[in-house]
Design a protein around this motif. Structure first.
Motif, short mmCIF file in Angstrom:
data_model
loop_
_atom_site.label_atom_id
_atom_site.label_comp_id
_atom_site.label_asym_id
_atom_site.label_seq_id
_atom_site.Cartn_x
_atom_site.Cartn_y
_atom_site.Cartn_z
N UNK A 24 -0.41 -8.00 -12.92
CA UNK A 24 -0.01 -6.58 -12.39
C UNK A 24 0.49 -6.50 -10.57
N UNK A 25 -0.68 -6.82 -10.04
CA UNK A 25 -0.44 -7.43 -9.01
C UNK A 25 1.55 -8.18 -8.61
N UNK A 69 0.86 -1.22 -0.12
CA UNK A 69 0.33 -0.11 0.11
C UNK A 69 0.81 0.79 0.04
N UNK A 70 2.04 1.11 0.09
CA UNK A 70 2.97 2.79 0.00
C UNK A 70 3.35 2.80 -1.53
N UNK A 71 2.86 1.55 -2.20
CA UNK A 71 3.25 1.49 -3.85
C UNK A 71 1.82 2.48 -3.88
N UNK A 72 2.28 2.99 -5.09
CA UNK A 72 1.16 3.98 -5.61
C UNK A 72 0.36 2.83 -6.89
N UNK A 73 1.12 2.23 -7.67
CA UNK A 73 0.37 0.67 -8.19
C UNK A 73 -0.10 -0.01 -7.25
N UNK A 74 -0.10 -0.78 -6.48
CA UNK A 74 -1.13 -1.51 -6.30
C UNK A 74 -2.23 -0.54 -5.57
N UNK A 75 -1.36 0.41 -4.77
CA UNK A 75 -2.86 1.79 -4.93
C UNK A 75 -4.17 1.69 -5.91
N UNK A 76 -3.37 2.41 -7.31
CA UNK A 76 -4.66 2.38 -8.12
C UNK A 76 -4.73 0.79 -8.15
N UNK A 77 -4.63 0.19 -8.40
CA UNK A 77 -5.25 -0.83 -8.66
C UNK A 77 -6.11 -1.90 -7.94
N UNK A 78 -6.29 -1.41 -6.44
CA UNK A 78 -6.79 -1.17 -5.54
C UNK A 78 -7.96 -1.41 -5.78
N UNK A 79 -8.02 0.68 -6.28
CA UNK A 79 -9.12 1.51 -6.61
C UNK A 79 -10.33 1.20 -7.50
N UNK A 96 -1.96 -13.21 -1.34
CA UNK A 96 -2.26 -12.50 0.10
C UNK A 96 -2.58 -11.10 -1.15
N UNK A 97 -2.22 -11.01 -1.38
CA UNK A 97 -2.22 -9.15 -2.35
C UNK A 97 -2.99 -9.05 -3.31
N UNK A 98 -3.65 -10.25 -3.90
CA UNK A 98 -4.78 -11.03 -5.03
C UNK A 98 -5.97 -10.27 -3.68
N UNK A 99 -5.74 -11.15 -2.76
CA UNK A 99 -7.16 -11.33 -1.60
C UNK A 99 -7.41 -9.79 -2.02
N UNK A 100 -6.26 -9.08 -1.61
CA UNK A 100 -6.70 -7.93 -1.17
C UNK A 100 -7.30 -7.28 -1.79
N UNK A 101 -6.80 -7.35 -2.69
CA UNK A 101 -6.93 -5.94 -4.59
C UNK A 101 -8.80 -6.96 -4.32
N UNK A 102 -9.03 -8.16 -4.73
CA UNK A 102 -10.28 -8.59 -4.21
C UNK A 102 -11.23 -8.13 -3.67
N UNK A 103 -10.53 -7.99 -2.60
CA UNK A 103 -11.75 -7.15 -1.26
C UNK A 103 -12.32 -5.70 -1.86
#
Length: 420
Positions: free
Chosen positions: A345-346, A229-239, A357-364
């Protein structure tokens, strides 16, 4: 001279040394087939359950918000479960997680068919959501994505998504046929039993699924999530994935009822979901393939833009059978085509050690959007007698997602660099 490759293209470098405990190619192939079966069964009926909305609501005298709230709770619990399912898959392998999910999904669906009470029906969304969250095609495709070469990962993720779409194509008309032959209660019990078909094939997945996250002090899931979540790329994928969940859940829950409300035969609504599932097979394959050739973020932005255009045309043109079928074909090509690109991309930006885990958080995020799409659709219908507000909200969110994905960086972030 060293050849330079664009950031979004994985260079064809020499493969790393094969670990002594690496699964054999034939075992990987068998696991891929088994994973496709899991995706086919677990996603099909869950994604096409909206076929039951109108007949159940009318038969039981429920407001549509009751049914849609149950599916919204299911979507939200699916999303909340995904990160924990991912952690367990990273720590212990995927087969046990999938087995747990299959049994819980069967129990939750059986409860829907056996107990006729609006409160129980809404609460059943918790059980089904936990079950489908732990036996979802995302869990198994991520597991397979870990054991194939990076240059094949995008395609394998697309293959897993396509198998889920094939399940939707089969389940939607089958559900409509069962409704007409044995009624909604018995049909739901058939659906519950279908989840148990997952169990026999899991031993094939267990042969290749390896834990990738240890239990030492440097292996903390909390650290991995905070770093991501400190990585903007991941935050944008999450949103951005929130928008996909909103679109998919609203349409699969309410489109059959919307079509029947326009005076068309209910079977047209079932076939609309079936066509979405059918053409998403092609869309998922194309998405997985394109991720190996083109910039993943640009393809994702294009998908969301075209979604917004297709929905706008559907809203502005009078509803007809040909129009519904064309809309279903177009949406099918775009339906889950975001999934393999987002997961790839993740992996590309965060590495594979904590990938489940990180794909699961994005799927949340996806499932929070799904909760709002399913529940708000029913709430707005009961308040206004129509879905116009929801359709225009879907268009606006599609345009927002188009913009969100463009700034994503397609090079390794801190987690992926540390893993390397």
């Amino acid at each position: 001279m060293t050849k330079e490759f664009p950031a979004h293209v994985v260079p064809p470098s020499a493969p790393p040394p094969v670990p002594p405990d690496a699964p054999a190619p034939r075992d990987i192939t068998a696991a891929i087939v088994a994973g496709c079966i899991v995706g086919f069964v677990s996603f099909g009926f869950a994604a096409s359950f909206g076929v039951f909305l109108r007949p159940m609501s009318e038969d039981l005298g429920w407001a549509r918000e009751v049914f849609s709230l149950s599916l919204a709770v299911q979507a939200l619990c699916w999303g909340i479960t995904q990160p924990f399912a991912g952690m367990c898959a990273d720590r212990f392998g995927s087969a046990r997680v999938l087995a747990f999910g299959a049994v819980v999904s069967a129990l939750g669906m059986a409860l829907r068919g056996l107990v006729v009470d609006p409160t129980i029906f809404v609460a059943s969304g918790v059980i089904v959501g936990i079950g489908t969250g732990t036996c979802s095609f995302q869990v198994v495709t991520v597991a397979l994505g870990k054991v194939v070469r990076p240059e094949r990962r995008s395609f394998i993720l697309g293959l897993g998504t396509a198998s889920a779409s094939a399940g939707m194509f089969t389940a939607a008309p089958l559900s409509a046929w069962l409704l007409g032959v044995i009624g909604w209660q018995a049909s739901i019990l058939v659906i519950a039993a279908s989840f148990l078909m997952i169990l026999p094939v899991l031993f094939l997945i267990a042969r290749v699924s390896r834990p990738t996250a240890g239990s030492g002090p440097g292996d903390g899931f909390g650290h991995a999530i905070r770093t991501a979540f400190s990585d903007r790329a991941y935050v944008l994928l999450f949103l951005g994935f929130f928008v996909c969940g909103f679109h998919v859940s609203f349409i699969q829950t309410h489109l059959p009822a919307f079509i029947a409300d326009q005076g068309l035969l209910p079977i047209i609504g079932a076939w609309s979901l079936a066509l979405i599932g059918l053409f998403n097979i092609a869309g998922s394959f194309a998405s997985g393939w394109s991720g190996q050739i083109f910039s993943k973020k640009k393809v994702l932005s294009g998908i969301y833009l075209v979604r917004a255009i297709v929905i706008a045309v559907f809203v502005l043109v009078p509803v007809s059978v040909p129009g519904v079928l064309l809309f279903s074909v177009a949406m099918g090509l775009l339906w889950l085509s975001t999934v393999p690109l987002t997961m790839a991309l993740v992996a590309q930006t965060q590495g594979i050690r904590f990938l489940s885990t990180l794909v699961g958080v994005v799927f949340l995020s996806h499932q929070i959007g799904a909760f709002i799409g399913a529940w708000l659709g029913g709430r707005i219908y009961d308040a206004t007698g129509g879905y116009e507000v929801m359709w225009w909200a879907a268009i606006a969110l599609g345009l927002l997602a188009t913009l969100l994905h463009l700034p994503i960086r397609e090079t390794p972030g801190p987690l992926a660099k540390a893993e390397a």
